[in-house]
Scaffold this motif. Structure first.
Motif, PDB file in Angstrom:
ATOM      1  N   GLU A  94       0.825  -1.217   0.000  1.00  0.00           N
ATOM      2  CA  GLU A  94       0.000   0.000   0.000  1.00  0.00           C
ATOM      3  C   GLU A  94       0.858   1.265   0.000  1.00  0.00           C
ATOM      4  O   GLU A  94       0.329   2.365  -0.153  1.00  0.00           O
ATOM      5  CB  GLU A  94      -0.878   0.037   1.256  1.00  0.00           C
ATOM      6  CG  GLU A  94      -1.744  -1.171   1.463  1.00  0.00           C
ATOM      7  CD  GLU A  94      -2.276  -1.264   2.900  1.00  0.00           C
ATOM      8  OE1 GLU A  94      -2.147  -0.286   3.665  1.00  0.00           O
ATOM      9  OE2 GLU A  94      -2.819  -2.317   3.237  1.00  0.00           O
ATOM     10  N   CYS A  95       2.158   1.122   0.207  1.00  0.00           N
ATOM     11  CA  CYS A  95       3.054   2.275   0.322  1.00  0.00           C
ATOM     12  C   CYS A  95       3.556   2.725  -1.045  1.00  0.00           C
ATOM     13  O   CYS A  95       3.377   2.032  -2.047  1.00  0.00           O
ATOM     14  CB  CYS A  95       4.245   1.909   1.222  1.00  0.00           C
ATOM     15  SG  CYS A  95       3.763   1.595   2.933  1.00  0.00           S
ATOM     16  N   THR A  96       4.215   3.874  -1.047  1.00  0.00           N
ATOM     17  CA  THR A  96       4.742   4.434  -2.295  1.00  0.00           C
ATOM     18  C   THR A  96       5.783   3.504  -2.907  1.00  0.00           C
ATOM     19  O   THR A  96       6.445   2.735  -2.201  1.00  0.00           O
ATOM     20  CB  THR A  96       5.412   5.799  -2.050  1.00  0.00           C
ATOM     21  OG1 THR A  96       6.487   5.610  -1.120  1.00  0.00           O
ATOM     22  CG2 THR A  96       4.435   6.841  -1.538  1.00  0.00           C
ATOM     23  N   GLU A  97       5.913   3.621  -4.208  1.00  0.00           N
ATOM     24  CA  GLU A  97       6.923   2.855  -4.938  1.00  0.00           C
ATOM     25  C   GLU A  97       8.314   3.140  -4.383  1.00  0.00           C
ATOM     26  O   GLU A  97       9.142   2.246  -4.248  1.00  0.00           O
ATOM     27  CB  GLU A  97       6.851   3.218  -6.434  1.00  0.00           C
ATOM     28  CG  GLU A  97       7.725   2.369  -7.316  1.00  0.00           C
ATOM     29  CD  GLU A  97       7.304   0.911  -7.372  1.00  0.00           C
ATOM     30  OE1 GLU A  97       8.199   0.056  -7.464  1.00  0.00           O
ATOM     31  OE2 GLU A  97       6.091   0.617  -7.328  1.00  0.00           O
ATOM     32  N   GLN A  98       8.562   4.406  -4.033  1.00  0.00           N
ATOM     33  CA  GLN A  98       9.868   4.800  -3.510  1.00  0.00           C
ATOM     34  C   GLN A  98      10.194   4.047  -2.223  1.00  0.00           C
ATOM     35  O   GLN A  98      11.294   3.515  -2.069  1.00  0.00           O
ATOM     36  CB  GLN A  98       9.913   6.314  -3.271  1.00  0.00           C
ATOM     37  CG  GLN A  98      11.276   6.801  -2.806  1.00  0.00           C
ATOM     38  CD  GLN A  98      11.311   8.302  -2.565  1.00  0.00           C
ATOM     39  OE1 GLN A  98      10.363   9.017  -2.874  1.00  0.00           O
ATOM     40  NE2 GLN A  98      12.399   8.784  -2.009  1.00  0.00           N
ATOM     41  N   GLN A 100       8.869   1.216  -1.184  1.00  0.00           N
ATOM     42  CA  GLN A 100       9.006  -0.206  -1.499  1.00  0.00           C
ATOM     43  C   GLN A 100      10.408  -0.497  -2.048  1.00  0.00           C
ATOM     44  O   GLN A 100      11.034  -1.489  -1.659  1.00  0.00           O
ATOM     45  CB  GLN A 100       7.950  -0.635  -2.515  1.00  0.00           C
ATOM     46  CG  GLN A 100       6.534  -0.641  -1.950  1.00  0.00           C
ATOM     47  CD  GLN A 100       5.520  -1.048  -2.992  1.00  0.00           C
ATOM     48  OE1 GLN A 100       5.725  -2.006  -3.732  1.00  0.00           O
ATOM     49  NE2 GLN A 100       4.407  -0.327  -3.057  1.00  0.00           N
ATOM     50  N   GLU A 123       4.032  14.704   0.856  1.00  0.00           N
ATOM     51  CA  GLU A 123       3.036  13.966   0.086  1.00  0.00           C
ATOM     52  C   GLU A 123       2.976  12.529   0.594  1.00  0.00           C
ATOM     53  O   GLU A 123       3.200  12.274   1.770  1.00  0.00           O
ATOM     54  CB  GLU A 123       3.348  14.096  -1.401  1.00  0.00           C
ATOM     55  CG  GLU A 123       3.166  15.544  -1.858  1.00  0.00           C
ATOM     56  CD  GLU A 123       3.614  15.817  -3.273  1.00  0.00           C
ATOM     57  OE1 GLU A 123       4.023  14.879  -3.971  1.00  0.00           O
ATOM     58  OE2 GLU A 123       3.566  16.989  -3.676  1.00  0.00           O
ATOM     59  N   ALA A 124       2.696  11.579  -0.253  1.00  0.00           N
ATOM     60  CA  ALA A 124       2.441  10.189   0.168  1.00  0.00           C
ATOM     61  C   ALA A 124       3.586   9.570   0.973  1.00  0.00           C
ATOM     62  O   ALA A 124       3.353   8.893   1.973  1.00  0.00           O
ATOM     63  CB  ALA A 124       2.125   9.335  -1.051  1.00  0.00           C
ATOM     64  N   LEU A 125       4.821   9.804   0.568  1.00  0.00           N
ATOM     65  CA  LEU A 125       5.959   9.209   1.272  1.00  0.00           C
ATOM     66  C   LEU A 125       6.019   9.689   2.725  1.00  0.00           C
ATOM     67  O   LEU A 125       6.353   8.916   3.631  1.00  0.00           O
ATOM     68  CB  LEU A 125       7.264   9.538   0.537  1.00  0.00           C
ATOM     69  CG  LEU A 125       8.535   8.925   1.117  1.00  0.00           C
ATOM     70  CD1 LEU A 125       8.443   7.397   1.151  1.00  0.00           C
ATOM     71  CD2 LEU A 125       9.754   9.374   0.313  1.00  0.00           C
ATOM     72  N   ASP A 128       3.704   7.591   4.619  1.00  0.00           N
ATOM     73  CA  ASP A 128       4.247   6.238   4.734  1.00  0.00           C
ATOM     74  C   ASP A 128       5.257   6.155   5.881  1.00  0.00           C
ATOM     75  O   ASP A 128       5.278   5.177   6.631  1.00  0.00           O
ATOM     76  CB  ASP A 128       4.947   5.815   3.435  1.00  0.00           C
ATOM     77  CG  ASP A 128       3.981   5.448   2.322  1.00  0.00           C
ATOM     78  OD1 ASP A 128       2.759   5.343   2.593  1.00  0.00           O
ATOM     79  OD2 ASP A 128       4.446   5.285   1.185  1.00  0.00           O
TER      80      ASP A 128
END
Length: 139
Positions: A94-98, A100, A123-125, A128
């Motif tokens: 569910e986390c950001t690609e970065q 992961q 933002e999203a990171l 996370d």
């Protein structure tokens, strides 16, 4: 100009913020302090891997994260130990690609991964990282 390698002068959080020149730094610090009712500990590391001043946030004797100042951004180190591994891996998809990528590229040693995540925006990171810190806090 602040020299993060100068061991004789311990900078304040505000001086570090001026060095970083990114408003997200103080927001991140304030959010941790508010959410976990803890304060920062500014320490000098002589470690060859990351020598210089850093900021640690601890709660109940456990380090939640360590911040390494950079110009225009900062790196956040979060240790994922054997207690946290299963829960972190459960939320990872569910986390950001970065995040992961950082997780999968970080080698595990002694049952731990020392994740170093560069942060420059909220933002999203950003969110996370707080999910990881929460897992770290509850063990």
């Amino acid at each position: 100009m602040l020299d993060l390698q100068e061991k004789e002068y311990c900078p304040t959080l505000e001086e570090i913020a001026q060095y970083i020149k990114n408003l997200v730094f103080m927001k991140f610090c304030n959010d941790i302090k508010e959410k976990y009712n803890c304060s920062e500990k500014i320490e000098f590391s002589s470690c060859s891997w990351e020598r210089g001043w850093n900021i640690k946030f601890k709660k109940a004797g456990k380090t939640l994260c360590t911040i390494y100042p950079r110009e225009l951004y900062f790196a956040v180190m979060i240790v994922v130990g054997s207690k946290e591994k299963e829960r972190v891996e459960a939320i990872l998809p569910e986390c950001t690609e970065q995040l992961q990528q950082v997780y999968h590229q970080t080698k595990e040693g002694n049952g731990q991964r020392w994740l170093m995540i560069d942060l420059e925006d909220n933002e999203a990171l950003y969110y996370d990282l707080f999910r990881l810190i929460q897992i770290r806090r509850t063990g």
